[in-house]
Enzyme design. Structure first.
Site, PDB file in Angstrom:
ATOM      1  N   CYS A 128       0.842  -1.202   0.000  1.00 15.87           N
ATOM      2  CA  CYS A 128       0.000   0.000   0.000  1.00 15.87           C
ATOM      3  C   CYS A 128       0.881   1.258   0.000  1.00 15.87           C
ATOM      4  O   CYS A 128       1.497   1.578  -1.004  1.00 15.87           O
ATOM      5  CB  CYS A 128      -0.972  -0.043   1.167  1.00 15.87           C
ATOM      6  SG  CYS A 128      -2.363   1.105   0.967  1.00 15.87           S
ATOM      7  N   GLU A 130      -2.104  -8.876   3.938  1.00 17.44           N
ATOM      8  CA  GLU A 130      -2.131  -9.373   5.315  1.00 17.44           C
ATOM      9  C   GLU A 130      -3.530  -9.528   5.885  1.00 17.44           C
ATOM     10  O   GLU A 130      -3.719 -10.216   6.898  1.00 17.44           O
ATOM     11  CB  GLU A 130      -1.304  -8.451   6.226  1.00 17.44           C
ATOM     12  CG  GLU A 130      -1.895  -7.070   6.469  1.00 17.44           C
ATOM     13  CD  GLU A 130      -1.509  -6.036   5.416  1.00 17.44           C
ATOM     14  OE1 GLU A 130      -1.501  -4.835   5.748  1.00 17.44           O
ATOM     15  OE2 GLU A 130      -1.232  -6.430   4.264  1.00 17.44           O
ATOM     16  N   GLY A 133      -4.281 -15.210  36.311  1.00 22.82           N
ATOM     17  CA  GLY A 133      -5.202 -16.256  35.894  1.00 22.82           C
ATOM     18  C   GLY A 133      -5.387 -16.279  34.391  1.00 22.82           C
ATOM     19  O   GLY A 133      -6.003 -17.190  33.844  1.00 22.82           O
ATOM     20  N   GLY A 134      -4.846 -15.257  33.691  1.00 18.31           N
ATOM     21  CA  GLY A 134      -4.969 -15.172  32.248  1.00 18.31           C
ATOM     22  C   GLY A 134      -3.891 -15.961  31.529  1.00 18.31           C
ATOM     23  O   GLY A 134      -2.954 -16.483  32.135  1.00 18.31           O
ATOM     24  N   VAL A 135      -4.012 -16.004  30.203  1.00 15.62           N
ATOM     25  CA  VAL A 135      -3.119 -16.815  29.375  1.00 15.62           C
ATOM     26  C   VAL A 135      -1.677 -16.303  29.455  1.00 15.62           C
ATOM     27  O   VAL A 135      -0.736 -17.078  29.640  1.00 15.62           O
ATOM     28  CB  VAL A 135      -3.592 -16.814  27.911  1.00 15.62           C
ATOM     29  CG1 VAL A 135      -2.625 -17.594  27.027  1.00 15.62           C
ATOM     30  CG2 VAL A 135      -4.991 -17.395  27.800  1.00 15.62           C
ATOM     31  N   ASP A 136      -1.485 -14.987  29.305  1.00 17.52           N
ATOM     32  CA  ASP A 136      -0.130 -14.439  29.202  1.00 17.52           C
ATOM     33  C   ASP A 136       0.693 -14.705  30.460  1.00 17.52           C
ATOM     34  O   ASP A 136       1.823 -15.201  30.382  1.00 17.52           O
ATOM     35  CB  ASP A 136      -0.187 -12.929  28.919  1.00 17.52           C
ATOM     36  CG  ASP A 136      -0.934 -12.611  27.639  1.00 17.52           C
ATOM     37  OD1 ASP A 136      -1.033 -13.502  26.776  1.00 17.52           O
ATOM     38  OD2 ASP A 136      -1.422 -11.474  27.507  1.00 17.52           O
ATOM     39  N   HIS A 160      -3.731  -4.946   0.432  1.00 15.81           N
ATOM     40  CA  HIS A 160      -3.228  -5.456   1.721  1.00 15.81           C
ATOM     41  C   HIS A 160      -3.282  -6.978   1.742  1.00 15.81           C
ATOM     42  O   HIS A 160      -4.333  -7.569   2.018  1.00 15.81           O
ATOM     43  CB  HIS A 160      -4.057  -4.893   2.883  1.00 15.81           C
ATOM     44  CG  HIS A 160      -3.806  -3.450   3.160  1.00 15.81           C
ATOM     45  ND1 HIS A 160      -2.792  -3.019   3.984  1.00 15.81           N
ATOM     46  CD2 HIS A 160      -4.411  -2.329   2.703  1.00 15.81           C
ATOM     47  CE1 HIS A 160      -2.790  -1.689   4.030  1.00 15.81           C
ATOM     48  NE2 HIS A 160      -3.757  -1.252   3.262  1.00 15.81           N
TER      49      HIS A 160
END
Length: 507
Positions: free
Chosen positions: A78, A167, A220-223, A165
């Site tokens: 682009c 992507e 408690g989250g994924v990361d 684009h």
């Protein structure tokens, strides 16, 4: 490791270029256009991203192409395509027929970039300028009905450009084009896998941390969970995790998550500070004021427990790559800066060095690494949950009574999603307690209680999101169960707002 550099000119979808390459197991890094790193031997190619700017603008972003063009494979997307044309003797003009959205791309000449792509394929356009004349040594390889120079290449060198684009999801064979560039033209090895990341990261962590102790704030989250397991694999008992109960978690989340972590062999301290958080939130109604109060008490609580760990030298955070990219920003173009939500403010207060094992991973890669580490799917597949928790899903002042009502309604909704096999189709879901009351009738009695709003969205990266099209029967059954079982709620509504213009959370 082989890598591709992506130079960011401020496009909102630059991160998607990186994610598509990583999905091809090709390692890449994103840098602002004005902070180009050294082109070391492991750099196999460069991509120029899109931009909200025009190359014709007086202050248009520019980059010195002399160390790159003709020396390394180069792909302009682009704005990047227009910049290449503009700097190399072509002509870029404002278009009479601006092209936004879907378009059909037609190949007009064979090219390695378009190898394996159908003669006609759908692409996604988003540009107001157009390349009206190519540089002298460039030739068109594909066109659309409105844009003759939709894709082109330079003769005798591996330099390519596309005005669309590749992507984005709507470019049907965009991944094929990026694969052609990365694997065929650049010659990258597809060696960026969860297993290779784990092996190299664990070795780096061992060397970096040595015998020191590390503290990590679990959410408690994924990361934070994946970061904890990587560190545990590297340094074992030198890691201590702190899981703070702010009183704003879901039903039974504090004991359930603590039990899950202990099953994984992690050394976890449970810090129950519900009363402190509720006291800090008393009387606050404005969302930003609530967020600041929650953040302040979190820092105080974490600091209190962390100081009990003698000899700690490092603070681990679950920062991921989008946080790093957004924090870098591009002055004058992409000025939005996202503060890290993990344990922001603590390094300065505690004088600890920071270690961020996930700082080069996108969210979907974090999940892939988590699965490779053997983490339970119930933790890896969890929906994102806001740092301030239910504090921003109780609209207005937060009280214990309101939180208890919201927890019960939320539990019914999330449980129903799992029972009906819908949970994994949804990016994020929750219930919002509204600060109004409505008249209802239950049995022979008139009620005057709160409505709640259900929210469920589909997304790939949270930058955009759309509401989930539930079967009517599901909404009916959930509504009936919430109203029957949750005292204080007599009405249920479903939020069908997309992002943009609405955000995923209400506050």
């Amino acid at each position: 490791m082989d890598k591709i550099l992506i130079l960011d000119f401020g496009s909102q979808v630059t991160q998607l270029i990186g994610r598509r390459l990583r999905e091809l197991n090709v390692y890449c890094e994103i840098y602002p256009f004005n902070k180009v790193p050294a082109l070391t031997g492991d750099v196999k190619g460069v991509i120029l991203s899109g931009s909200p700017c025009s190359v014709r603008d007086k202050n248009a972003p520019q980059v010195d192409l002399s160390p790159i063009k003709g020396k390394l494979p180069l792909l302009g997307i682009c704005y990047g395509a227009q910049y290449l044309a503009h700097k190399c003797g072509g002509r870029v003009e404002a278009s009479d027929s601006r092209e936004y959205g879907r378009a059909m791309l037609r190949k007009v000449q064979d090219s390695t970039l378009l190898k394996g792509v159908k003669p006609e394929t759908q692409v996604w356009m988003s540009h107001g300028d157009t390349i009206s004349a190519l540089p002298e040594n460039a030739q068109v390889i594909a066109s659309t009905a409105d844009v003759e120079n939709a894709a082109y290449e330079f003769a005798g060198e591996p330099t390519y450009a596309v005005q669309f684009h590749p992507e984005v999801y709507h470019t049907e064979e965009g991944t094929q084009m990026l694969a052609n560039f990365a694997l065929e033209i650049c010659g990258c090895r597809a060696s960026w896998t969860p297993a290779s990341f784990i092996e190299s990261t664990v070795a780096e962590l061992k060397e970096k941390i040595g015998p020191d102790k590390v503290i990590l704030g679990l959410s408690g989250g994924v990361d934070s969970t994946v970061a904890a397991m990587l560190l545990h694999k590297a340094i074992g008992p030198q890691l201590t995790c702190i899981f703070v109960n702010n009183g704003l978690l879901r039903k039974n989340e504090f004991p359930d998550v603590l039990a899950s972590y202990k099953d994984m062999g992690l050394n976890v301290i449970g810090a129950d500070a519900e009363a402190d958080f509720l006291a800090a939130l008393k009387g606050l109604e404005e969302p930003e004021a609530k967020r600041k109060a929650i953040g302040r008490v979190f820092v105080e609580t974490f600091d209190k427990y962390a100081r009990r760990i003698e000899g700690a030298r490092w603070l681990a955070q679950g920062t991921i790559y989008p946080d790093v990219i957004e924090s870098a920003g591009i002055e004058g173009i992409a000025s939005k800066i996202k503060s890290h939500h993990n344990v922001g403010g603590l390094p300065e207060k505690m004088h600890l060095k920071v270690v961020e094992p996930l700082r080069m991973l996108f969210k979907d890669e974090v999940r892939r690494v988590g699965r490779a580490l053997g983490i339970k799917e119930e933790l890896i597949g969890r929906h994102p949950f806001p740092g301030p928790g239910l504090g921003i899903r109780v609209i207005g002042e937060v009280t214990k009574d309101k939180l208890d009502i919201l927890r019960e309604a939320d539990d019914i909704f999330i449980r129903a999603l799992r029972e009906k096999g819908l949970y994994d189709q949804i990016w994020q879901a929750g219930v919002i307690l509204l600060p109004v009351r409505s008249v209802g009738v239950m049995g022979d009695e008139r009620t005057y209680e709160n409505p709640v709003a259900l929210r469920a969205v589909v997304s790939t990266d949270a930058m955009t999101a759309d509401w989930f099209p539930f079967p009517h029967e599901f909404l009916r059954d959930v509504s009936n169960e919430i109203i029957r079982k949750v005292r204080g709620v007599n009405r249920v509504v479903y939020d069908i707002s997309s992002k943009p213009p609405a955000t995923i959370e209400w506050e």
